[in-house]
Design an enzyme around this catalytic site. Structure first.
Site, mmCIF file in Angstrom:
data_model
loop_
_atom_site.group_PDB
_atom_site.id
_atom_site.type_symbol
_atom_site.label_atom_id
_atom_site.label_comp_id
_atom_site.label_asym_id
_atom_site.label_seq_id
_atom_site.Cartn_x
_atom_site.Cartn_y
_atom_site.Cartn_z
ATOM 1 N N CYS A 70 0.849 -1.191 0.000
ATOM 2 C CA CYS A 70 0.000 0.000 0.000
ATOM 3 C C CYS A 70 0.877 1.229 0.000
ATOM 4 C CB CYS A 70 -0.826 0.061 1.277
ATOM 5 S SG CYS A 70 -2.341 -0.836 1.155
ATOM 6 N N TYR B 120 6.424 13.372 -3.743
ATOM 7 C CA TYR B 120 6.711 12.384 -2.694
ATOM 8 C C TYR B 120 6.259 10.975 -3.111
ATOM 9 C CZ TYR B 120 7.576 16.256 0.580
ATOM 10 O OH TYR B 120 8.066 17.364 1.196
ATOM 11 N N GLU C 134 1.442 -4.426 -5.376
ATOM 12 C CA GLU C 134 0.272 -5.288 -5.219
ATOM 13 C C GLU C 134 -0.904 -4.683 -5.995
ATOM 14 O OE1 GLU C 134 -0.214 -6.599 -1.067
ATOM 15 O OE2 GLU C 134 -2.378 -6.586 -1.464
HETATM 16 O O1 1VU Z 1 2.986 15.623 -10.793
HETATM 17 P P1 1VU Z 1 3.303 14.772 -11.974
HETATM 18 O O2 1VU Z 1 2.408 15.049 -13.134
HETATM 19 O O3 1VU Z 1 4.735 14.753 -12.345
HETATM 20 O O4 1VU Z 1 3.012 13.240 -11.564
HETATM 21 C C1 1VU Z 1 1.846 12.897 -10.902
HETATM 22 C C2 1VU Z 1 0.647 12.746 -11.819
HETATM 23 O O5 1VU Z 1 1.003 12.098 -13.011
HETATM 24 C C3 1VU Z 1 -0.196 11.772 -11.042
HETATM 25 N N1 1VU Z 1 -1.100 12.452 -10.108
HETATM 26 C C4 1VU Z 1 -2.185 13.116 -10.478
HETATM 27 N N2 1VU Z 1 -2.699 13.376 -11.658
HETATM 28 C C5 1VU Z 1 -3.877 14.098 -11.695
HETATM 29 N N3 1VU Z 1 -4.511 14.532 -10.579
HETATM 30 C C6 1VU Z 1 -4.006 14.278 -9.368
HETATM 31 N N4 1VU Z 1 -4.632 14.712 -8.286
HETATM 32 C C7 1VU Z 1 -2.791 13.545 -9.267
HETATM 33 N N5 1VU Z 1 -2.034 13.120 -8.244
HETATM 34 C C8 1VU Z 1 -1.007 12.452 -8.775
HETATM 35 O O6 1VU Z 1 0.708 10.958 -10.272
HETATM 36 C C9 1VU Z 1 2.026 11.471 -10.396
HETATM 37 C C10 1VU Z 1 2.715 11.327 -9.037
HETATM 38 O O7 1VU Z 1 2.727 12.495 -8.341
HETATM 39 P P2 1VU Z 1 3.512 12.583 -6.959
HETATM 40 O O8 1VU Z 1 4.839 11.940 -7.069
HETATM 41 O O9 1VU Z 1 3.480 14.006 -6.506
HETATM 42 O O10 1VU Z 1 2.640 11.640 -6.045
HETATM 43 P P3 1VU Z 1 1.815 11.950 -4.707
HETATM 44 O O11 1VU Z 1 2.754 12.349 -3.623
HETATM 45 O O12 1VU Z 1 0.701 12.882 -4.988
HETATM 46 O O13 1VU Z 1 1.311 10.497 -4.359
HETATM 47 C C11 1VU Z 1 0.645 9.658 -5.258
HETATM 48 C C12 1VU Z 1 -0.277 8.751 -4.413
HETATM 49 C C13 1VU Z 1 -0.936 7.719 -5.313
HETATM 50 C C14 1VU Z 1 0.555 8.039 -3.361
HETATM 51 C C15 1VU Z 1 -1.335 9.698 -3.770
HETATM 52 O O14 1VU Z 1 -2.167 10.224 -4.769
HETATM 53 C C16 1VU Z 1 -2.197 9.028 -2.711
HETATM 54 O O15 1VU Z 1 -1.763 8.815 -1.584
HETATM 55 N N6 1VU Z 1 -3.451 8.710 -3.068
HETATM 56 C C17 1VU Z 1 -4.388 8.125 -2.126
HETATM 57 C C18 1VU Z 1 -4.036 6.701 -1.814
HETATM 58 C C19 1VU Z 1 -3.872 5.850 -3.058
HETATM 59 O O16 1VU Z 1 -4.679 5.881 -3.967
HETATM 60 N N7 1VU Z 1 -2.798 5.055 -3.064
HETATM 61 C C20 1VU Z 1 -2.481 4.110 -4.104
HETATM 62 C C21 1VU Z 1 -3.329 2.912 -3.939
HETATM 63 S S1 1VU Z 1 -2.820 1.538 -4.900
HETATM 64 C C22 1VU Z 1 -1.918 0.660 -3.766
HETATM 65 O O17 1VU Z 1 -1.682 1.085 -2.667
HETATM 66 C C23 1VU Z 1 -1.410 -0.665 -4.196
HETATM 67 C C24 1VU Z 1 -0.008 -0.551 -4.657
#
Ligand code: 1VU
Length: 293
Positions: free
Chosen positions: A162, A174, A196
């Site tokens: 996760c 991050y 996963e």
């Molecule tokens: O910012 P970039 O464009 O360079 O990359 C982003 C973008 O491509 C995409 N992204 C988004 N795109 C559109 N709208 C958004 N709101 C958005 N958020 C992200 O993802 C790229 C990664 O960006 P990041 O490195 O800044 O990532 P975050 O720190 O925002 O974290 C991404 C996760 C997925 C961890 C975050 O959105 C989160 O915690 N979401 C809620 C929980 C979740 O869905 N976790 C994944 C579940 S699947 C799993 O756990 C099994 C492996």
């Protein structure tokens, strides 16, 4: 096609129940943030009549009243997650927490994470997992930004169970840092890994972005032919994930019964631009870690 409950197996039924549960906790307080929650999380029943919960940002214990948290903060002596600091670069630190040694912390983290994850039932058997908790540190302590969990032993070569970036820290790179970190651990183990399944929409976007950038960077620099196996050995990304990523970028052709990577530099540049920002870099020289035995 309508499927009756009697036709679902026990696991799918449990998952269906989790999906349909009504969101209970509306907001949480964590450190200096008040955060609106996204999904249901199965807190013990005595917490279910509260709209808001107050978390200790260090031990992740949660309380129903602000005064309880204030009292707790006066006596809680943690200033960082209860585990080993395995990485530090500038103000960024990663702590490895063993779910068996820190059961309550692991459970609290799962309750917290489920508020932002809807896609699957979390495992509450935290003994079997290691938690990698990313923190921004200052003179008040190490403040959790996000985390990923990892099975101590995975039959399916999962290197991440996760992943979560807390909402105030999202979209700053991050997530990609956490993903990159999970692959650095796999490299140290000498194994390939994969997240996963299922992935959430945001999880898939983040992974696609990470895979695309890592693979295209290599293809750009590499002279001559390179196989998917070689890419997998270099990155610890599982061959199937490499294939689907390159296929979705239309960089794979099927010739004489074999997948062939076709990488025109101009096409690679176009894809790289579209792949978004690189995220925060993991400085491998700052990672002090040996695999779990
Ligand atoms: O910012 P970039 O464009 O360079 O990359 C982003 C973008 O491509 C995409 N992204 C988004 N795109 C559109 N709208 C958004 N709101 C958005 N958020 C992200 O993802 C790229 C990664 O960006 P990041 O490195 O800044 O990532 P975050 O720190 O925002 O974290 C991404 C996760 C997925 C961890 C975050 O959105 C989160 O915690 N979401 C809620 C929980 C979740 O869905 N976790 C994944 C579940 S699947 C799993 O756990 C099994 C492996």
């Amino acid at each position: 096609v309508e499927v009756g409950h009697e036709e679902l197996d026990a696991a799918s039924l449990r998952e269906h129940e989790e999906f349909t549960k009504v969101k209970n906790i509306a907001t949480i307080e964590l450190g200096r943030y008040e955060i609106e929650t996204w999904y249901f999380s199965p807190f013990p029943p005595e917490y279910n009549d509260s709209l808001k919960l107050y978390f200790c940002e260090f031990c992740l214990n949660f309380m129903k009243r602000k005064e309880q948290l204030q009292r707790h903060m006066r006596k809680c002596d943690l200033k960082h997650p209860p585990g080993d600091e395995i990485y530090r670069s500038g103000t960024l630190s990663m702590f490895e927490v063993d779910g068996k040694k820190n059961k309550v912390y692991g459970q609290n983290l799962c309750y917290l994470a489920k508020l932002f994850l809807d896609h699957k039932t979390l495992y509450y058997d935290v003994d079997l997992f290691l938690f990698y908790v990313l923190c921004e540190c200052d003179d008040r302590g190490c403040h959790m930004v996000g985390y990923f969990s990892k099975e101590k032993h995975s039959e399916e070569s999962y290197n991440l169970a996760c992943i979560l970036t807390l909402p105030p820290y999202q979209r700053k790179g991050y997530g990609k840092f956490l993903i990159a970190f999970s692959y650095e651990l796999s490299k140290k183990e000498g194994k390939v890994g994969t997240p996963e399944r299922p992935l959430s929409d945001l999880g898939l976007l983040s992974y696609r972005g990470y895979w695309t950038r890592v693979l295209l960077d290599i293809l750009k620099k590499h002279k001559g032919n390179i196989s998917i196996k070689e890419l997998s050995d270099m990155t610890a990304i599982k061959a199937e994930d490499i294939l689907t990523t390159l296929q979705s970028l239309e960089l794979i052709q099927y010739r004489k019964g074999q997948h062939v990577i076709c990488a025109d530099p101009k096409v690679l540049d176009r894809h790289l631009k579209a792949a978004g920002r690189g995220g925060l870099e993991v400085d491998v020289s700052k990672l002090i870690w040996t695999p779990y035995k």
